[in-house]
Design a protein around this motif. Structure first.
Motif, PDB file in Angstrom:
ATOM      1  N   UNK A  21      84.704 -17.557 -33.858  1.00  0.00           N
ATOM      2  CA  UNK A  21      84.522 -17.780 -35.153  1.00  0.00           C
ATOM      3  C   UNK A  21      83.553 -16.129 -36.002  1.00  0.00           C
ATOM      4  N   UNK A  22      83.711 -16.017 -36.736  1.00  0.00           N
ATOM      5  CA  UNK A  22      83.347 -14.896 -37.798  1.00  0.00           C
ATOM      6  C   UNK A  22      82.517 -15.913 -39.003  1.00  0.00           C
ATOM      7  N   UNK A  23      81.188 -16.070 -39.154  1.00  0.00           N
ATOM      8  CA  UNK A  23      80.577 -16.731 -40.072  1.00  0.00           C
ATOM      9  C   UNK A  23      80.954 -16.501 -41.581  1.00  0.00           C
ATOM     10  N   UNK A  24      81.291 -15.321 -41.524  1.00  0.00           N
ATOM     11  CA  UNK A  24      80.997 -14.786 -42.941  1.00  0.00           C
ATOM     12  C   UNK A  24      82.584 -15.393 -43.522  1.00  0.00           C
ATOM     13  N   UNK A  25      83.264 -15.040 -42.292  1.00  0.00           N
ATOM     14  CA  UNK A  25      85.155 -15.586 -42.972  1.00  0.00           C
ATOM     15  C   UNK A  25      84.815 -16.802 -42.975  1.00  0.00           C
TER      16      UNK A  25
END
Length: 81
Positions: free
Chosen positions: A74-78
């Motif tokens: 997971x990309x935390x910004x997304x």
């Protein structure tokens, strides 16, 4: 700063193998936080990193005899949007 959350399946069974995982985590400067759920049948390893190092991490764990695989990254910004 971008942060990635990786979910890995592992084969950690005992304290000696957990110590190996700990040493591997220390070898990667990109890792900011990690935890492992030994109660889960898949021995889920959750790793927070500053870069996508899933393949390198799995390769290192597998080299040391700890079968593992990335389940999700997971990309935390997304995730925040």
């Amino acid at each position: 700063m971008t942060r990635f959350i990786m979910i890995l399946r592992t084969a950690v069974q005992n304290s000696e193998e957990l110590e190996i995982v700990s040493k591997v985590m220390f070898d990667f400067a990109e890792i900011t936080k990690w935890s492992i759920d030994l109660e889960d049948c898949d021995r889920i390893l959750r790793v927070e990193t500053t870069t996508r190092i899933g393949d390198q991490l799995v390769e290192k764990l597998n080299e040391l005899g700890l079968n593992s695989a990335v389940l999700e990254i997971f990309d935390s910004l997304l995730m925040q949007n």
